[in-house]
Design a protein around this motif. Structure first.
Motif, PDB file in Angstrom:
ATOM      1  N   VAL A 179      28.526 -12.733 -36.090  1.00 54.98           N
ATOM      2  CA  VAL A 179      27.789 -12.005 -34.953  1.00 54.98           C
ATOM      3  C   VAL A 179      27.634 -12.957 -33.813  1.00 54.98           C
ATOM      4  N   SER A 180      27.036 -14.472 -33.667  1.00 58.47           N
ATOM      5  CA  SER A 180      26.719 -15.366 -33.156  1.00 58.47           C
ATOM      6  C   SER A 180      27.023 -15.202 -31.991  1.00 58.47           C
ATOM      7  N   LYS A 181      28.978 -14.516 -31.609  1.00 52.62           N
ATOM      8  CA  LYS A 181      29.917 -15.567 -30.350  1.00 52.62           C
ATOM      9  C   LYS A 181      29.344 -12.987 -29.779  1.00 52.62           C
ATOM     10  N   ARG A 201      21.518  -9.914 -26.438  1.00 53.78           N
ATOM     11  CA  ARG A 201      21.039  -8.807 -27.328  1.00 53.78           C
ATOM     12  C   ARG A 201      21.335 -10.623 -28.609  1.00 53.78           C
ATOM     13  N   SER A 202      19.664 -10.142 -29.842  1.00 55.30           N
ATOM     14  CA  SER A 202      19.683 -11.055 -29.898  1.00 55.30           C
ATOM     15  C   SER A 202      20.669 -10.640 -31.849  1.00 55.30           C
ATOM     16  N   GLU A 203      20.647 -11.559 -32.059  1.00 57.07           N
ATOM     17  CA  GLU A 203      21.786 -11.157 -33.631  1.00 57.07           C
ATOM     18  C   GLU A 203      21.455  -9.887 -34.318  1.00 57.07           C
ATOM     19  N   SER A 245      19.401  -7.669 -33.167  1.00 56.05           N
ATOM     20  CA  SER A 245      19.162  -6.079 -32.700  1.00 56.05           C
ATOM     21  C   SER A 245      20.411  -5.955 -32.495  1.00 56.05           C
ATOM     22  N   LEU A 246      21.449  -6.095 -33.079  1.00 61.46           N
ATOM     23  CA  LEU A 246      23.241  -5.879 -33.475  1.00 61.46           C
ATOM     24  C   LEU A 246      23.104  -5.898 -34.947  1.00 61.46           C
ATOM     25  N   ARG A 247      22.693  -6.354 -35.791  1.00 59.30           N
ATOM     26  CA  ARG A 247      22.839  -6.442 -36.927  1.00 59.30           C
ATOM     27  C   ARG A 247      21.874  -4.877 -37.363  1.00 59.30           C
ATOM     28  N   GLN A 248      20.478  -4.339 -37.024  1.00 58.08           N
ATOM     29  CA  GLN A 248      20.032  -3.045 -36.758  1.00 58.08           C
ATOM     30  C   GLN A 248      20.747  -2.098 -36.414  1.00 58.08           C
ATOM     31  N   LYS A 249      21.129  -2.141 -35.016  1.00 52.67           N
ATOM     32  CA  LYS A 249      22.118  -1.383 -34.489  1.00 52.67           C
ATOM     33  C   LYS A 249      23.608  -0.659 -35.423  1.00 52.67           C
ATOM     34  N   ALA A 250      24.163  -1.712 -35.615  1.00 57.37           N
ATOM     35  CA  ALA A 250      25.047  -1.338 -36.798  1.00 57.37           C
ATOM     36  C   ALA A 250      24.554  -1.131 -37.948  1.00 57.37           C
ATOM     37  N   GLY A 268      30.242  -2.035 -40.627  1.00 55.09           N
ATOM     38  CA  GLY A 268      29.496  -3.553 -41.341  1.00 55.09           C
ATOM     39  C   GLY A 268      29.453  -4.567 -39.226  1.00 55.09           C
ATOM     40  N   LEU A 269      29.166  -5.459 -39.712  1.00 53.56           N
ATOM     41  CA  LEU A 269      29.158  -6.275 -39.027  1.00 53.56           C
ATOM     42  C   LEU A 269      29.320  -8.226 -38.971  1.00 53.56           C
TER      43      LEU A 269
END
Length: 61
Positions: A32-34, A41-43, A45-50, A56-57
């Motif tokens: 997720v950091s990469k 985008r922030s981690e 934000s990506l986790r919420q969208k996923a 999964g992310l």
């Protein structure tokens, strides 16, 4: 003298291309950091969208 107000950050909407890229990296299990640096985008934000997309992310233990 009036006090200067803080400018609130504007939210950047997810495009269809962003969602497609997110799904590709989900399948590839990219950290997720990469992905956060790649998509600018922030981690969180990506986790919420996923989560809303039901994918999964990251490494998914």
């Amino acid at each position: 003298m009036a006090k200067a107000t803080k400018k609130r950050p504007t939210r950047k909407p997810y495009t269809a291309a962003d969602i497609k890229l997110l799904k590709q990296h989900s399948k590839a299990k990219t950290p997720v950091s990469k992905l956060a640096k790649l998509m600018k985008r922030s981690e969180g934000s990506l986790r919420q969208k996923a989560g809303t997309l039901g994918i999964g992310l990251g490494h998914q233990r």
